[in-house]
Design a protein around this motif. Structure first.
Motif, short mmCIF file in Angstrom:
data_model
loop_
_atom_site.label_atom_id
_atom_site.label_comp_id
_atom_site.label_asym_id
_atom_site.label_seq_id
_atom_site.Cartn_x
_atom_site.Cartn_y
_atom_site.Cartn_z
N LYS A 16 0.84 -1.21 0.00
CA LYS A 16 0.00 0.00 0.00
C LYS A 16 0.87 1.26 0.00
O LYS A 16 0.64 2.19 -0.77
CB LYS A 16 -0.92 -0.02 1.23
N THR A 17 1.90 1.26 0.81
CA THR A 17 2.83 2.39 0.87
C THR A 17 3.59 2.51 -0.45
O THR A 17 3.82 3.61 -0.95
CB THR A 17 3.83 2.21 2.03
N PHE A 18 3.94 1.36 -1.05
CA PHE A 18 4.64 1.35 -2.33
C PHE A 18 3.76 1.98 -3.42
O PHE A 18 4.24 2.78 -4.23
CB PHE A 18 5.03 -0.08 -2.72
N GLY A 19 2.48 1.65 -3.41
CA GLY A 19 1.54 2.23 -4.39
C GLY A 19 1.45 3.74 -4.24
O GLY A 19 1.44 4.48 -5.24
N LYS A 20 1.36 4.22 -3.00
CA LYS A 20 1.32 5.68 -2.77
C LYS A 20 2.60 6.35 -3.24
O LYS A 20 2.58 7.42 -3.84
CB LYS A 20 1.11 5.96 -1.27
N MET A 21 3.73 5.69 -2.96
CA MET A 21 5.02 6.26 -3.36
C MET A 21 5.10 6.36 -4.89
O MET A 21 5.51 7.38 -5.42
CB MET A 21 6.14 5.37 -2.81
N LYS A 22 4.70 5.31 -5.60
CA LYS A 22 4.77 5.31 -7.06
C LYS A 22 3.86 6.37 -7.68
O LYS A 22 4.16 6.90 -8.74
CB LYS A 22 4.35 3.93 -7.62
N GLN A 41 13.98 -0.38 -0.80
CA GLN A 41 13.36 -0.35 -2.13
C GLN A 41 13.87 0.85 -2.91
O GLN A 41 14.06 1.93 -2.36
CB GLN A 41 11.83 -0.25 -1.98
N VAL A 42 14.09 0.64 -4.21
CA VAL A 42 14.46 1.72 -5.13
C VAL A 42 13.42 1.71 -6.24
O VAL A 42 13.11 0.66 -6.80
CB VAL A 42 15.87 1.52 -5.72
N SER A 43 12.90 2.90 -6.54
CA SER A 43 11.89 2.99 -7.59
C SER A 43 12.06 4.31 -8.33
O SER A 43 12.52 5.30 -7.75
CB SER A 43 10.49 2.93 -6.96
N GLN A 44 11.69 4.29 -9.60
CA GLN A 44 11.73 5.54 -10.37
C GLN A 44 10.71 6.51 -9.79
O GLN A 44 9.62 6.13 -9.42
CB GLN A 44 11.42 5.24 -11.84
N ALA A 45 11.09 7.78 -9.72
CA ALA A 45 10.24 8.79 -9.11
C ALA A 45 9.04 9.12 -10.00
O ALA A 45 9.07 8.92 -11.21
CB ALA A 45 11.04 10.06 -8.83
N HIS A 46 7.99 9.62 -9.36
CA HIS A 46 6.80 10.10 -10.07
C HIS A 46 7.19 11.38 -10.81
O HIS A 46 8.15 12.07 -10.45
CB HIS A 46 5.69 10.37 -9.05
N LEU A 47 6.43 11.71 -11.86
CA LEU A 47 6.71 12.93 -12.63
C LEU A 47 6.77 14.18 -11.77
O LEU A 47 7.54 15.09 -12.03
CB LEU A 47 5.66 13.11 -13.73
N SER A 48 5.96 14.21 -10.72
CA SER A 48 5.96 15.39 -9.85
C SER A 48 7.26 15.55 -9.07
O SER A 48 7.56 16.62 -8.56
CB SER A 48 4.77 15.32 -8.87
N ARG A 85 12.69 7.72 6.20
CA ARG A 85 12.29 6.49 5.49
C ARG A 85 12.32 6.67 3.98
O ARG A 85 12.67 5.75 3.26
CB ARG A 85 10.87 6.09 5.91
N LEU A 86 11.92 7.85 3.46
CA LEU A 86 11.85 8.05 2.02
C LEU A 86 12.69 9.26 1.63
O LEU A 86 12.46 10.37 2.13
CB LEU A 86 10.40 8.25 1.56
N VAL A 87 13.65 9.04 0.77
CA VAL A 87 14.48 10.14 0.26
C VAL A 87 14.45 10.12 -1.26
O VAL A 87 14.16 9.09 -1.88
CB VAL A 87 15.94 10.06 0.77
N LEU A 88 14.75 11.26 -1.85
CA LEU A 88 14.75 11.40 -3.30
C LEU A 88 16.18 11.64 -3.78
O LEU A 88 16.87 12.52 -3.27
CB LEU A 88 13.86 12.59 -3.70
N VAL A 89 16.62 10.83 -4.73
CA VAL A 89 17.95 10.98 -5.32
C VAL A 89 17.77 11.44 -6.76
O VAL A 89 17.20 10.72 -7.57
CB VAL A 89 18.75 9.66 -5.27
N ALA A 133 15.04 10.83 -11.56
CA ALA A 133 15.15 10.78 -10.10
C ALA A 133 14.66 9.42 -9.60
O ALA A 133 13.92 8.71 -10.29
CB ALA A 133 14.33 11.89 -9.46
N TYR A 134 15.08 9.09 -8.38
CA TYR A 134 14.70 7.81 -7.76
C TYR A 134 14.17 8.05 -6.36
O TYR A 134 14.70 8.86 -5.61
CB TYR A 134 15.90 6.87 -7.66
N TYR A 135 13.12 7.28 -6.01
CA TYR A 135 12.70 7.17 -4.63
C TYR A 135 13.56 6.08 -4.00
O TYR A 135 13.72 5.00 -4.56
CB TYR A 135 11.24 6.75 -4.51
N VAL A 136 14.10 6.38 -2.83
CA VAL A 136 14.87 5.37 -2.08
C VAL A 136 14.18 5.22 -0.73
O VAL A 136 14.15 6.15 0.07
CB VAL A 136 16.34 5.79 -1.90
N TYR A 137 13.58 4.05 -0.52
CA TYR A 137 12.88 3.77 0.73
C TYR A 137 13.83 3.03 1.64
O TYR A 137 14.36 1.98 1.29
CB TYR A 137 11.62 2.94 0.45
#
Length: 197
Positions: A88-94, A175-182, A131-135, A188-192
């Protein structure tokens, strides 16, 4: 040009050689077909008629491929990675609904400098309980000039996920995921990060 006549000495030599030789019988002469190995299928295969096949000979070379990357694209690899965090948190992050608690911009840095800065940033963010940073890496410039060795597009963008999955960062990154357009999209990457224990 006139032909040279043989001298008496050369004629005598030739006569001695001819007297010592005997003529070969026809069956004693070498026939390559007699000694060649026989194929199982002795019928010769007909050669293809290239005109009938509507082909040109030699065949035309295939057009040069523009991509030399044999691995899947970076977004495909990140999207196919298994989810290690709460779904659920992953979905919000994406969807860009979670606000990053910290960010770092690696634009314009060399690989050596960016690696050191990234390691220090991630470890300090983990120690402070984030917990969540943006690279931010940027999408990179296309520096491939068409030479024999291709140059990867966006070196930092491809290198950062590898750094995050290797020690010492792999111990704190969940977790590493590609950042949302916003938040920067493909640049950019989300790093959880894991919880501090």
């Amino acid at each position: 040009m006139t032909r040279r006549k043989l001298s008496d000495e050369e004629k005598a030599l030739w006569k001695r050689v001819a007297d010592r030789t005997t003529a070969l019988k026809e069956r004693e002469t070498f026939d390559p077909n007699t000694f060649a190995p026989q194929h199982k299928n002795s019928e010769a295969k007909p050669k293809p008629d290239y005109l009938k096949l509507n082909q040109t000979f030699p065949p035309k070379p295939e057009p040069r491929k523009t991509s030399f990357d044999l691995v899947p694209s970076l977004p495909d690899r990140l999207n196919s990675a298994s989810v290690q965090m709460d779904k659920k948190t992953f979905g919000k992050m994406k969807r860009g609904k979670l606000k990053p608690e910290g960010r770092i911009d690696l634009h314009g840095m060399t690989l050596d400098r960016a690696h050191g800065v990234l390691v220090k940033f991630i470890l300090s963010a983990h120690q402070s309980g984030k917990r969540l940073v943006l690279v931010i890496t940027g999408k990179g410039k296309n520096r491939d000039e068409g030479g024999p060795i291709p140059v990867r597009h966006g070196v930092l963008r491809h290198q950062v996920p590898q750094w995050l999955s290797a020690p010492p960062l792999s111990a704190v990154v969940m977790q590493v995921s590609q950042a949302h357009l916003s938040h920067g999209g493909g640049g950019a990457y989300y790093v959880y990060l894991r919880r501090v224990r």
